[in-house]
Structures are given as C-alpha cells and as structure tokens.
Design an enzyme around this catalytic site. Structure first.
Site, PDB file in Angstrom:
ATOM      1  N   GLY A 306       0.804  -1.210   0.000  1.00  0.00           N
ATOM      2  CA  GLY A 306       0.000   0.000   0.000  1.00  0.00           C
ATOM      3  C   GLY A 306       0.837   1.260   0.000  1.00  0.00           C
ATOM      4  O   GLY A 306       0.540   2.221  -0.721  1.00  0.00           O
ATOM      5  N   ALA A 307       1.900   1.254   0.804  1.00  0.00           N
ATOM      6  CA  ALA A 307       2.771   2.431   0.908  1.00  0.00           C
ATOM      7  C   ALA A 307       4.005   2.057   1.710  1.00  0.00           C
ATOM      8  O   ALA A 307       4.038   1.023   2.384  1.00  0.00           O
ATOM      9  CB  ALA A 307       2.034   3.597   1.575  1.00  0.00           C
ATOM     10  N   GLU A 309       7.158   4.110   4.202  1.00  0.00           N
ATOM     11  CA  GLU A 309       7.434   5.355   4.903  1.00  0.00           C
ATOM     12  C   GLU A 309       8.833   5.883   4.660  1.00  0.00           C
ATOM     13  O   GLU A 309       9.475   6.400   5.604  1.00  0.00           O
ATOM     14  CB  GLU A 309       7.205   5.163   6.407  1.00  0.00           C
ATOM     15  CG  GLU A 309       8.135   4.149   7.091  1.00  0.00           C
ATOM     16  CD  GLU A 309       7.608   2.728   7.101  1.00  0.00           C
ATOM     17  OE1 GLU A 309       8.087   1.937   7.916  1.00  0.00           O
ATOM     18  OE2 GLU A 309       6.734   2.411   6.276  1.00  0.00           O
ATOM     19  N   HIS A 342      -1.337   6.824   8.560  1.00  0.00           N
ATOM     20  CA  HIS A 342      -0.405   5.772   8.999  1.00  0.00           C
ATOM     21  C   HIS A 342       1.026   6.126   8.597  1.00  0.00           C
ATOM     22  O   HIS A 342       1.942   6.110   9.432  1.00  0.00           O
ATOM     23  CB  HIS A 342      -0.820   4.445   8.378  1.00  0.00           C
ATOM     24  CG  HIS A 342       0.016   3.282   8.792  1.00  0.00           C
ATOM     25  ND1 HIS A 342      -0.373   2.389   9.759  1.00  0.00           N
ATOM     26  CD2 HIS A 342       1.246   2.864   8.374  1.00  0.00           C
ATOM     27  CE1 HIS A 342       0.568   1.472   9.915  1.00  0.00           C
ATOM     28  NE2 HIS A 342       1.563   1.740   9.083  1.00  0.00           N
ATOM     29  N   GLU A 343       1.217   6.428   7.328  1.00  0.00           N
ATOM     30  CA  GLU A 343       2.577   6.681   6.842  1.00  0.00           C
ATOM     31  C   GLU A 343       3.175   7.939   7.449  1.00  0.00           C
ATOM     32  O   GLU A 343       4.373   7.974   7.767  1.00  0.00           O
ATOM     33  CB  GLU A 343       2.579   6.764   5.314  1.00  0.00           C
ATOM     34  CG  GLU A 343       2.107   5.503   4.607  1.00  0.00           C
ATOM     35  CD  GLU A 343       2.855   4.259   5.039  1.00  0.00           C
ATOM     36  OE1 GLU A 343       4.083   4.338   5.266  1.00  0.00           O
ATOM     37  OE2 GLU A 343       2.219   3.200   5.161  1.00  0.00           O
ATOM     38  N   HIS A 346       4.774   7.531  10.742  1.00  0.00           N
ATOM     39  CA  HIS A 346       6.103   6.931  10.707  1.00  0.00           C
ATOM     40  C   HIS A 346       7.222   7.970  10.682  1.00  0.00           C
ATOM     41  O   HIS A 346       8.368   7.637  11.013  1.00  0.00           O
ATOM     42  CB  HIS A 346       6.247   6.043   9.467  1.00  0.00           C
ATOM     43  CG  HIS A 346       5.713   4.660   9.647  1.00  0.00           C
ATOM     44  ND1 HIS A 346       6.063   3.854  10.697  1.00  0.00           N
ATOM     45  CD2 HIS A 346       4.871   3.916   8.867  1.00  0.00           C
ATOM     46  CE1 HIS A 346       5.463   2.680  10.579  1.00  0.00           C
ATOM     47  NE2 HIS A 346       4.731   2.694   9.489  1.00  0.00           N
ATOM     48  N   GLU A 365       5.319  -0.291  13.392  1.00  0.00           N
ATOM     49  CA  GLU A 365       4.021  -0.476  12.739  1.00  0.00           C
ATOM     50  C   GLU A 365       2.843  -0.449  13.708  1.00  0.00           C
ATOM     51  O   GLU A 365       1.761   0.022  13.361  1.00  0.00           O
ATOM     52  CB  GLU A 365       4.025  -1.783  11.939  1.00  0.00           C
ATOM     53  CG  GLU A 365       5.077  -1.840  10.838  1.00  0.00           C
ATOM     54  CD  GLU A 365       4.876  -0.766   9.769  1.00  0.00           C
ATOM     55  OE1 GLU A 365       3.814  -0.119   9.752  1.00  0.00           O
ATOM     56  OE2 GLU A 365       5.798  -0.577   8.955  1.00  0.00           O
ATOM     57  N   ARG A 839       6.123 -11.724   0.431  1.00  0.00           N
ATOM     58  CA  ARG A 839       5.283 -11.932   1.618  1.00  0.00           C
ATOM     59  C   ARG A 839       3.839 -12.260   1.234  1.00  0.00           C
ATOM     60  O   ARG A 839       3.168 -13.036   1.929  1.00  0.00           O
ATOM     61  CB  ARG A 839       5.345 -10.730   2.542  1.00  0.00           C
ATOM     62  CG  ARG A 839       4.584  -9.508   2.087  1.00  0.00           C
ATOM     63  CD  ARG A 839       4.617  -8.372   3.099  1.00  0.00           C
ATOM     64  NE  ARG A 839       5.930  -7.754   3.186  1.00  0.00           N
ATOM     65  CZ  ARG A 839       6.131  -6.489   3.534  1.00  0.00           C
ATOM     66  NH1 ARG A 839       5.116  -5.730   3.852  1.00  0.00           N
ATOM     67  NH2 ARG A 839       7.336  -5.977   3.594  1.00  0.00           N
TER      68      ARG A 839
END
Length: 909
Positions: A306-307, A309, A342-343, A346, A365, A839
């Site tokens: 998704g992204a 950091e 979220h990012e 970070h 995380e 993953r």
C-alpha cells in the site's frame, strides 16, 4: 573520497548516531569468529557512518539495468580483516578499501556468500580498532527483477496513449541490498549523500532536496542531494520520473508536495490538503518537530504494497494515494486518509526512532497503526474512525490471535523471509490494540507524555521494546511497573478470555487463554509466562456503577457492584484486548437489554458483545442459542459497528454452511435481520459517512439473504449502467455493491465482458479495484477460468494486483474449487514470477484453503505443502491454515447441528 573524509569529524562527534547493537542476545546464534559470513546477522565489528551513493539507471524505452558505485565510511569497533555488506541480485565489479588517509589497503580476496546475501571483502592485514575505513564498491543490477528493491515502472498516459517510465525503489524490509551494497539491517543508522544520473527532462527525487545539478551534456545531468540525517537503509528512496506535483507547506513552512503521473495530477488535491493537517497534528501531539527539510508523497503506478514510509519521500501505490471525488466514494476517501495518517505517523515512529531489528517491528508499525486513528479523527471526526478501529482492527486480530499457531508480537528473526513474514496483523493490529489498551488504563495525558519521552530520548536511534517501557516508567512513577504489566502481552501469543460469575455478594473472575479450536492444547507451545496476563478490567453496571480492577492471577474474587438482578458489562467500550464470558444469567440480562433498549450499551459495546458471543460459541465456550440470540435485536440496529461484527462473523457461518442442505435457513435469518435497515437505507446514495459505509455491508447481506428489493433494484441499476455508463452512472457510494450484485446474479457473459472492458480503461485506481472485485463475483465456470488466465498476464492484471485478485476470488464460494485446482497447477509459475520470499505469496495458499472444512480438503492441503516444502515467508501461515481447517472440520461436526436447530426454531418458514 573527499566528501567522505570531510564528513568524518562531524559523524564521529554527532550525538544522533547511536552505537550499533545487535538484536536481543537471546535471538542471536553463536557467532562464527573465523567465518562471520555464516552468521545471519552482520558482525558488529564495523559500523557504517556515511554512504556516498551514485546511481545510473538505464530505464528509458527498453532499458532495464542500472550501474552505480558506493563509498561507505565505517568506524572500526573491533579490529578485523573482514568487511561484510549485503547484496542481492547484483554483480560487484570492483572492490576497494581505503584507510583514513586515503591509502588503499591490500585485499586478500572478495566473494559472495549467497545464503546470507553477503558480499565479503577480506583485507590482507586487520584494520585496527578505533580507526575508520572506507569501502568502495562498483556494481550493476537489473531493474526488471520484480517490483521490490530498485525497479522500473511504466504507465500509459490516459489521454495521449504514450508509454512512459520511471525508476523507483521499495526497500522495506530487506531489499535495499537489491539497489546498492549496504549494511541492510535497521540497527545500522547512517547518513546518505546520493547522486543520480538521468535525462535532463526527467526529475530526480530522494529523501532530501537537491543540493547541486551538473549538466553533462544537452541530454544528461547529475543531481546530487543534500546529506540526510542518520537513518536505516530501508528508509532510503530515490526516484527518477516525468511526474509533476502540486505543493503547499507544513506549519513550519517546509515544502509539502504530492506527485502523480501527469494525466492524474488532478487526483492529488485531497492528499495535498490533508497531508499538512495530519503532519502538523503529529508535531503537536508528540511535541517533536518534523526534522527533514521537505516532505514528498509520491504515487507509483506499480507498487507491491500500500505504501512505504521512506523518510521525507513517502511512496504509495497510486490507487491508495490518489482520490478523484467524481469517481470514488466515501470508503475510498477514508482509505486514502487512513493510509496517509499511517505513513505520516512513521515520520516520528519508525523513521526518527526505529526498531533495532525486525523482531521489534511493532514499535514502528503498531505505533503507526494506533496513531493512524488519531490522524484520521483529527481531519474528519465524522468518519467515526476511532469507533471503526474496534470493529475493523481489534476484532479481526482477536480472531487471528485466537489460533494456536499465532505468535507473540516480538519473536526471533534471523533471515529476510522471517522479516517479511512479521509484516502481519499481529505486528500492526495487535500492536495498535495493546497501545490502545495502555492509553485506556494509563489515561490519555500520561500515555501521551510517555510517547513523547520515548521519541525525544531516542531520536535518531534504534530501540527495543524495553526502551519503550523505560520511557513510560519515568512518566508513570513508582505506582505501576509497566514492564511487568505489559511483558506477557508482547512476548506471549494469544490473549485471555475473562470469566464473570456471581457468588453471593462477590464477583468470581477467572482468566484463561482463549483458543478458537476447542481441541487445542492451551499450554502449547510452552510459554514462560504461563499464558497468564495482567488484565485491566473496567466495567459498568445497569445501575450506573463503574470501576476498574487488575486481574493478575488465574482467578480472583472482587466485591460485587451489582444490586439485584442487573447486568454488568466488563471491558467497557472494548478498550481491553481480551474476551469476556459471563455466567448464563448475566448473558440473559444482557440479551434482554439489547432486545428492550439496545442503546443501554454504546455502539462499540454492542459490536463487542456480538463479536465475543459468536467467537465464544465458535470455541465451544458458549452455546449458539446464546450467541445467535445476541444478534436478534439487530433487526432494529442502525449503527455501523455492530453490523461490521455481524458481517464478519456471519461470513464464517455462511462459508461453513454453503452447499449444505440447511444453507437456506441461514439465508432466511440474514434476511430477517436486515430487512428493516435495508428498507430504511435503500439502494441509493446519501446519508452520513457511516451510513454510506453501512449501506454497502447491508446490501451485501440483504441481497445474499434474498431481499427482493435489494436484488431487483441493484441489478436493474447495474443493467442500465451496462447499457450506458454515462447516462446511467451508478452513484459513487453504492458502486461496489451494485457491481457485486450485478455480476453475482448475472447469467450473461456479455455483462462480465463489459465490466472487464471498463476495468481496462478506468482512470481511477479505486474504481479499477471496484471492477476487479466485481469480476470475481461471477458463478460462471468459464468466466472464472478466463479471469484466472488473465491474472497470469501482466498486460491484463498487473503484478501489484495479482494477489488482490486471488484473494477476492477466494472469497467467492462458487469459485473456490476451480481456484484451488488452478493454484495447484500454476503454483510453480507463480513462484517463478514473484519469488518465494514474496510476503503475499507466503499468505496466498493459506488464505485460499482457510475455509476448507472436510477431511478430504485437509489431506489435499497437506499433500500440497508436502509437494512444495519451501514455504518462503509462509511457514507460519501454512501451520495456521492446517489448524484452521481442523477447526472448521470440528465446527461442521459439533457446532453446525446446534446452529441449524436454533435457526429452525427462530426463523419463520
């Protein structure tokens, strides 16, 4: 060389560069002193101080390679004649070592040690302790070896049809070594100076702003960027592209830019507007400034996650960053806002302060997932994202962590496959959940001060979990030992189920490990903490009494706060990471309250009660007549969160009962519950944000249950859209549900073809995802096989969307047998395409088989795993899937008859 030597004095004196330390000693094998390349961790004899990196990628037109050179200035902590750095899928063409005075040292030999992805350089004589040396390496590599590391991405302009390219990076956790030789473990923080060679009409970007641009000729230039602050190698980023940007500023005047391909630049406006709000909130919340001189956010057309950091240069899959209000509804808007929150978290938790090694990844995380909620709420409290946290984050990971094959938050990590595997819900969601629990029992102010101290004390350093406890302890004082309280939550898998019963004028309270599979051994695998936790119990009663106690023993008695026949709700507002099971009379009183006036419980609590009840029944700790009885009131429920819980937990029952003779009974019950709310919401857009999210879930449930209005209205809207997508455009917030119903009930291949064609030309990544999901809803065998063929064609479904497509198809019960056969046939080709260390690949097969529920399917799964023993990143997920299938088989044998009996008595025929 001159730049390296000029920086030496500064680097040796700056306090921000912390001494490198290996992970916790309990997690490291005995070192091989004579042959340190045999160790999975780099030796601690050398510490990188600074990298001077030069990259020359050839990605234009058919170009697919890169070349470069790197100078690594290192401090010698212990005398050594061995220098080891990480490399992966690259060729080293030259190796040189210099001392502090620039004298070239004689080398004994150089070689690659592929099992640990090392490049080994041995000097003829040891370099002395306390000195510095510089390793210079030249290298070449491929830009088309997957979409991690350093890779080439392409896109086709939506308007002109012209193909263009970019060279970009994605390093986390262990793929910086695919781009340049380095100390590719997060414990090694260094400064970086990067120079990129590129066409003059392309733009180059890194973590830092450009410092100088040198024109080589009319076509080429070299851009050198300012030296970064100390950071781990996985946070480095460099991109060369033809993208434009839009910009504004952060609160301190630093530039904030959002980049997108030129034909989609108009979709960055939302990210541009909310980015500074979120970042400025974190600066104030943490009382720690954002230390970099700029902040870029970049949408990549092909991106595996998704992204990521990257500090000062956050990269996203462009469909997650870009938001077109003309094509995307509230769910997509929330998705963009939440991933940005979220990012951006970070920048402090993960970048400024970084986990020492991947065993403590939750410090990155888990923190970002927790603060994501606060960032979203700061921008738009009407999204009720702080409520959704419990139904969409905490409850799913409670399910995951209830398996006997779960894992502690902190576990030993010894290789990249294991590192990739811990980027999972235990790290992200359980990590966030226990932080939320801590905030609840410590109080908001104390928790906030603890986080601020943690960040301030450890800026530019790497940390382990004990550093977090130490920071909090200073703020808490002597009254509570936070390390003692929290250790079992972090180092033991699972969580407790708390039992509540009344004995005279006392509450008898117990705790034991919750396991979804009733046949699992509660003491396996062994835990030094005995699967006992310090459980923070908050409660309130029907009469309005509230309280808080600690349960730190297997059982305890507490004075009862109850007066007469009244209920007690333990785990008020779902703040604790545990389940609660009440004695039968208390469950009866709770159910009566739900049926008479469900607002006696908050929306979060109603969601919590439903989720606990249905999962306790699944674990055979509660009868299904009680658990399903808790859901009967929902025919009057209008809140999003309880329906989130019903939707998730009913999906399990749906999948178990699909194909059985009594499946129609369950459909009828779903119809019974959803009719009122479906009639209220209707198949139309409108309402609050949460009502729009709720409508999508209710339409899915209600159409499944056979609600005639839901089916007729959604399919008629779909068919009109098929005829003319412009004149009959579907309202934004019901598009996914309408497309879903349309193809679920469609009998015409031509309608599937139309959706496919619109998928191929869609200009919004989120609208493409709506189409992709809808295409997997078909029940047509021929179309399912055609879709699976398309997943193997990069020109039809790009690699970044492959695993999403497979996951969507796996949720279609009518497609699972075809998918399973196809997967077994094509597995080797999929491994060859993505690599065994991917993953998502490690999770793919376990997710496909997760709803198998027969002995024959279990044996097929075991046979497949035996035929393909190399699980890559998926070893734990395979183990978990086998246990899940056994649990499903048990459910079919034991629980299904009780569910059918209850439905037969409570569903009118």
């Amino acid at each position: 060389m001159e730049r390296v030597f000029a920086l030496l004095l500064l680097l040796l004196t700056v306090g921000a560069v912390s001494p490198s330390q290996p992970p916790s000693s309990s997690f490291i094998p005995e070192p091989h002193a004579e042959e340190p390349w045999l160790d999975p961790f780099l030796p601690s004899s050398l510490e990188p101080l600074h990298y001077d990196l030069y990259q020359n990628p050839d990605f234009y037109y058919d170009g697919s390679t890169f070349s470069g050179r790197v100078s690594i200035l290192m401090s010698v902590l212990n005398a050594t004649d061995i220098i080891i750095v990480h490399i992966k899928a690259m060729n080293i063409t030259a190796s040189k070592v210099y001392d502090l005075n620039g004298n070239r040292l004689t080398l004994k030999d150089t070689f690659a040690y592929e099992p640990n992805q090392y490049w080994v350089v041995r000097t003829l004589n040891p370099v002395p302790e306390g000195s510095t040396v510089t390793l210079e390496l030249e290298f070449t590599g491929s830009l088309t070896n997957g979409i991690v590391g350093y890779y080439k991405s392409t896109y086709v302009h939506d308007v002109t049809g012209v193909t263009s390219w970019l060279a970009t990076t994605k390093f986390q956790p262990s793929d910086a070594r695919k781009a340049f030789p380095n100390f590719d473990e997060p414990r090694f923080k260094s400064t970086f100076t990067i120079t990129l060679r590129h066409w003059s009409n392309f733009t180059s970007l890194t973590n830092m702003p450009p410092e100088s641009i040198v024109a080589i000729d009319d076509e080429w230039q070299e851009t050198t960027f300012a030296t970064s602050p100390p950071m781990s190698s996985y946070l480095v980023c460099f991109i060369i592209c033809d993208f434009p940007f839009k910009n504004n500023t952060l609160v301190d005047g630093k530039p904030h830019r959002v980049w997108a391909r030129p034909d989609r630049l108009d979709q960055v406006d939302y990210a541009l507007s909310v980015g500074p709000i979120i970042q400025n909130f974190y600066i104030e919340e943490f009382n720690v400034p954002y230390p970099l001189p700029k902040l870029d956010q970049f949408g990549v057309p092909d991106y595996p996650s998704g992204a990521t950091e990257h500090w000062g240069m956050i990269t996203y899959r462009d469909s997650r960053l870009l938001y077109d209000p003309a094509q995307v509804g509230d769910s997509g808007k929330q998705g963009t806002l939440s991933i940005m929150a979220h990012e951006l978290a970070h920048n402090h938790a993960g970048d400024l302060v970084t986990c020492r090694y991947w065993d403590d990844l939750w410090l990155n995380e888990g923190f970002a997932s927790f603060y994501e909620v606060k960032g979203v709420t700061q921008v738009d409290p009407g999204m009720f994202y702080d409520g959704q946290f419990f139904s969409r984050t905490v409850q799913p990971v409670l399910n995951t962590d209830g398996a006997n094959s779960s894992r502690p938050i902190v576990i030993p990590i010894t290789n990249p496959n294991e590192a990739n595997a811990v980027f999972d819900s235990i790290t992200y969601d359980k990590g966030a959940a226990i932080l939320s629990m801590m905030e609840s029992f410590l109080g908001r102010d104390t928790f906030r001060r603890g986080v601020t101290r943690f960040l301030q004390d450890n800026s530019y350093k790497t940390v382990v979990t004990d550093d977090l406890w130490a920071a909090f302890q200073q703020e808490i004082g002597p009254g509570l030992d936070i390390k003692e309280v929290m250790t079992a939550w972090v180092y033991s898998m699972g969580y407790p189920v708390v039992g509540i019963s009344i004995q005279g004028n006392q509450l008898y309270v117990t705790q034991k490990r919750f396991l979804t599979n009733p046949l699992s051994d509660p003491d396996s695998p062994p835990s030094e903490y005995g699967y006992q936790w310090h459980v923070p119990l908050n409660y309130r009663t029907q009469g309005g009494q509230t309280g808080f106690v600690w349960l730190d023993t297997p059982e305890a008695f507490f004075p009862s706060p109850l007066t007469g026949s009244e209920w007690i709700k333990v785990n008020t507002d779902h703040t604790g990471f545990y389940r609660v099971n009440y004695e039968p009379n208390l469950w009866t009183l709770i159910t009566q309250q739900l049926n008479s006036d469900f607002t006696g419980f908050t929306e979060v609590e109603r969601s919590n009660l439903i989720n606990d009840g249905l999962n306790l029944a699944r674990a055979e700790l509660l009868t299904y007549d009680v658990a399903l009885g808790l859901t009967e009131y929902a025919s009057s429920e209008t809140g999003l969160l309880p329906w989130d819980s019903i939707y998730a937990d009913f999906f399990y029952i749906y999948y178990m009962m699909a194909g059985t003779a009594d499946h129609a009974l369950f459909q009828s019950y779903v119809l019974q519950l959803t009719t009122n709310i479906m009639n209220k919401l209707g198949v139309a857009d409108g309402g609050s944000h949460t009502e729009k999210l709720l409508r999508t879930k209710i339409m899915k449930l209600s159409c499944y249950g056979g609600h005639s209005g839901c089916i007729q209205n959604s399919t008629s809207i779909f068919k009109a859209w098929i005829e003319d997508e412009v004149a009959n455009s579907v309202a934004l917030n019901i598009r996914r549900a309408v497309y879903d119903s349309g193809l679920s009930f469609s009998t015409l291949q031509s309608e599937w073809d139309t959706v496919w064609n619109r998928y191929t030309v869609a200009t919004s990544g989120q609208e493409k995802d709506n189409f992709l999901y809808a295409l997997t809803r078909t029940r047509d065998t021929q179309l399912i096989n055609r879709f699976l063929g398309y997943t193997m064609d990069e020109t039809k479904i790009p690699s970044q969307d492959f695993f999403t497509a497979i996951d969507y198809l796996a949720s279609n019960h009518g497609a699972i047998d075809i998918l399973w056969d196809w997967m077994q046939t094509n597995y080797d080709a999929i491994v060859a395409r993505f690599g065994i260390d991917n993953r998502s690949l490690g999770r793919m097969v376990p997710e496909i088989v997760s709803y198998f529920n027969t002995d024959a399917q279990l044996q097929e799964t075991l046979d497949f795993y035996a035929l393909h023993p190399d699980a890559g990143t998926g070893a734990r997920f395979r183990e978990e899937s086998v246990q899940t299938i056994n649990t499903n088989i048990r459910w079919m044998e034991v629980s299904l008859p009780y569910v059918v009996a209850w439905l037969s008595q409570n569903v009118p025929l």
